[in-house]
Structure formats: structure tokens, C-alpha cells
Design a protein around this motif. Structure first.
Motif, mmCIF file in Angstrom:
data_model
loop_
_atom_site.group_PDB
_atom_site.id
_atom_site.type_symbol
_atom_site.label_atom_id
_atom_site.label_comp_id
_atom_site.label_asym_id
_atom_site.label_seq_id
_atom_site.Cartn_x
_atom_site.Cartn_y
_atom_site.Cartn_z
ATOM 1 N N LYS A 263 -7.716 9.577 -3.706
ATOM 2 C CA LYS A 263 -6.536 8.763 -3.420
ATOM 3 C C LYS A 263 -6.695 8.005 -2.105
ATOM 4 O O LYS A 263 -7.516 8.343 -1.252
ATOM 5 N N THR A 264 -5.888 6.973 -1.932
ATOM 6 C CA THR A 264 -5.955 6.155 -0.725
ATOM 7 C C THR A 264 -5.423 6.917 0.479
ATOM 8 O O THR A 264 -4.670 7.889 0.343
ATOM 9 N N LEU B 117 -3.217 5.876 2.459
ATOM 10 C CA LEU B 117 -1.762 5.715 2.443
ATOM 11 C C LEU B 117 -1.101 6.811 1.611
ATOM 12 O O LEU B 117 -0.148 7.462 2.060
ATOM 13 N N ASN B 118 -1.598 7.036 0.410
ATOM 14 C CA ASN B 118 -1.002 8.046 -0.463
ATOM 15 C C ASN B 118 -1.174 9.461 0.085
ATOM 16 O O ASN B 118 -0.242 10.270 0.048
ATOM 17 N N LYS C 3 6.185 5.210 2.839
ATOM 18 C CA LYS C 3 4.959 4.441 2.627
ATOM 19 C C LYS C 3 4.995 3.071 3.287
ATOM 20 O O LYS C 3 3.988 2.594 3.807
ATOM 21 N N SER D 147 2.297 2.187 5.986
ATOM 22 C CA SER D 147 1.393 1.072 5.690
ATOM 23 C C SER D 147 1.367 0.067 6.834
ATOM 24 O O SER D 147 0.296 -0.377 7.268
ATOM 25 N N ASP E 128 -7.049 -0.547 6.834
ATOM 26 C CA ASP E 128 -6.492 -0.923 5.539
ATOM 27 C C ASP E 128 -5.890 0.317 4.868
ATOM 28 O O ASP E 128 -6.616 1.295 4.627
ATOM 29 N N LYS F 185 -5.296 0.933 1.963
ATOM 30 C CA LYS F 185 -5.882 1.214 0.658
ATOM 31 C C LYS F 185 -7.247 1.901 0.751
ATOM 32 O O LYS F 185 -7.824 2.288 -0.269
ATOM 33 N N ARG F 186 -7.763 2.035 1.963
ATOM 34 C CA ARG F 186 -9.044 2.724 2.129
ATOM 35 C C ARG F 186 -8.890 4.215 1.848
ATOM 36 O O ARG F 186 -7.793 4.771 1.956
ATOM 37 N N ARG F 187 -9.988 4.855 1.507
ATOM 38 C CA ARG F 187 -9.990 6.288 1.340
ATOM 39 C C ARG F 187 -10.413 6.950 2.654
ATOM 40 O O ARG F 187 -11.169 6.367 3.438
#
Length: 292
Positions: free
Chosen positions: A235-236, A238-239, A249, A253, A262, A264-266
Motif C-alpha cells: 500500500k501507499t 498515505l494509506n 488523508k 497528503s 509523493d 502515492k509512494r510506498r
């Protein structure tokens, strides 16, 4: 005493003499290579100083360390080996063997009592099942250590030395990088042990840093942030972080983008410097308690 403890016949003879049987559950595999033995002892850099050994087994590494160090204190969890070690180390006056479980031992007090608080080295042939807890205790304990030299499963050594964005990169990697400079000294095939384990090993050195590699406002939040990022690898960031810290979130974010990460990066793609920045951001958003 001229015992060649790297000779399988000698190990077998001593085992028979003391009625000793190997326990797979304790990870008892004894090294038979003089060359690797010397590499471990040399990597400990204990010449004229003190060394704490974990898991001496029959004393093969202990003897090599005692030739270099001023004093060796060895912790052995298996009570059956204490009599064996009295025999194999009978001529080594600078060695003290204690029947102790390292995970239940107050190492700060032990080092103070045995070495006067001086910086020492740690050397160990660690059972694979307990490698991470012992390394974690050594690194997080605030102990006066110069370096830690350990024989570990090769896969574990690769994980501790991994680079960002690699499959081996994880929370334990960052723990090691935070406190030390990790380095694989040499790889050790399974055939160089008696009895041979099912996997290959590696000699790993963790050279302790004078101060943590990165500055963070709250060390506990730093490691919680790392834990959160790797809690669900697919998952990212963020998550993972929003779920772990119960953060909105949208707010999270925006905060990540402010520090040029970012959302969305892992987590596995972040450098230790980026984790430090993310941790300080998390401390601000959570009021520095991290919640979990």
C-alpha cells in the motif's frame, strides 16, 4: 591446550566426552573454518580491548577473540555447555563465561561491571530465530559499543544492508542504518558448520555511529513512522500512515507534499533522510505522541 575446535573430529570427540547432543531449537551449529574464524575475530577490532561474546558454543570463536582482546565475557544460554567451556577454555585466563540469556540480561550493568563502562565490541554466532531481537536490543540499549560482529543467516544480512526500493529493504534495515554502518564482511556456506544448517550464513559488522545518522525531533515517532510505512508493503505511504496514526488523508497528503514526498509512494522507496522528515511531520500532526 592445543585444541583444534574447527576440526569436526574434535567437536565430535568433545561432544561424546561430555555426552552433549546438539539442539536444533538453540541453533547450535559450530564453525569449522579457520579462515572465517579469523575474519570474524579481526572484524571485531577488539585488540587490547574488551569483547562481549554471545553464544560461545564450544568456544571456538572465544579462543580466537581471547588472543586479540584484553578481556572476553561470553554469555551462553545452554547450561549443558558450561562444563564443556570450562574444559575448552581452561587455559584462557582472560575469559569469563556466564550462563545467561542475553535477552534477559541487563547489558548496561554487565558492561559496567565487567569492562568499567569502556566501549567494547560484541561478537556472536546468533541462532537464526532470535537474530532480530538480539540486534535490536544491542542497538537500542544505549550501550557503549564500538561495533557488533555477528554470524547470521545470509538472507538476514542482506536485509540489514539493503538499499531503498529493494525487496529486502524494511524496518530492521532502517534500525541498523539509524544507529550504525552495516557491512557484510564475508559469506559462509552451510557446509562450513557442524552440523550444517539448511541455509548459508554471512558475517555482518555493524559499526556504531557516534550519533544517530539523522536528526529527529522524537525518536519514538521516527520508529513508529517506519513501522507504519512497512505495515502493509503493497500500500501507499498515505494509506499506511493514515490508518496507523488515524490521520485524515487530505491533511496527511498535503503535509507529505509540503516535505516533497509523493503520498502515492510506498514506504520501501523512502531513504532514511525522507523517513526523518516524515517522522517530524507526523510528530507535528499527532502532537508528538504518535497515538500507537
Amino acid at each position: 591446550m592445543n585444541l583444534k575446535l574447527t576440526n569436526p573430529k574434535t567437536i565430535k570427540s568433545i561432544a561424546e566426552q561430555f555426552g552433549f547432543t546438539f539442539k536444533k531449537g538453540l541453533g547450535q551449529n559450530f564453525l569449522t573454518s579457520e579462515a572465517v574464524l579469523d575474519e570474524i575475530a579481526d572484524a571485531a577490532e577488539c585488540d587490547g580491548g574488551g569483547v562481549l561474546e554471545i553464544g560461545p558454543g564450544f568456544g571456538v570463536l572465544t579462543r580466537a577473540l581471547s588472543e586479540r582482546a584484553e578481556k572476553v565475557v561470553s554469555l551462553e544460554i545452554d547450561e549443558r555447555l558450561i562444563e564443556v567451556l570450562k574444559y575448552t577454555l581452561s587455559d584462557r585466563r582472560n575469559v569469563t563465561v556466564k550462563n545467561r540469556d542475553v535477552l534477559k540480561t541487563d547489558l548496561k550493568s554487565l558492561i559496567s561491571e565487567e569492562f568499567g563502562g569502556e566501549k567494547i565490541s560484541v561478537a556472536a554466532n546468533l541462532p537464526y530465530y532470535i537474530t532480530t531481537p538480539i540486534i535490536t536490543k544491542l542497538l537500542e540499549g544505549g550501550l557503549p559499543l564500538k561495533n557488533i560482529v555477528v554470524m547470521v543467516q545470509k538472507e538476514v544480512a542482506d536485509r540489514l544492508c539493503a538499499k531503498p526500493a529493494s525487496k529486502d529493504y524494511g524496518a530492521i534495515t532502517l534500525l541498523c542504518r539509524y544507529f550504525s554502518e552495516p557491512e557484510i564482511i564475508t559469506n559462509v556456506p552451510a557446509g562450513l558448520f557442524v552440523p550444517p544448517p539448511k541455509v548459508d550464513s554471512a558475517v555482518l559488522r555493524l559499526r556504531l555511529l557516534d550519533k544517530p545518522r539523522v536528526d529527529v525531533s522524537d525518536e519514538k515517532i521516527f520508529f513508529k513512522t517506519v513501522k507504519a510505512a512497512f505495515s502493509q508493503r503493497r500500500k501507499t505511504l498515505l494509506n499506511c500512515m493514515s490508518a496507523y496514526f488515524s490521520l485524515d488523508k487530505g491533511v496527511l497528503s498535503a503535509a507529505l507534499e509540503e516535505i516533497s514526498i509523493d503520498p502515492k509512494r510506498r514506504g520501501e522507496t523512502l531513504s532514511i533522510e525522507e523517513f526523518a522528515a516524515a517522522a517530524d511531520m507526523t510528530a507535528r500532526l499527532t502532537g508528538a505522541d504518535g497515538q500507537k
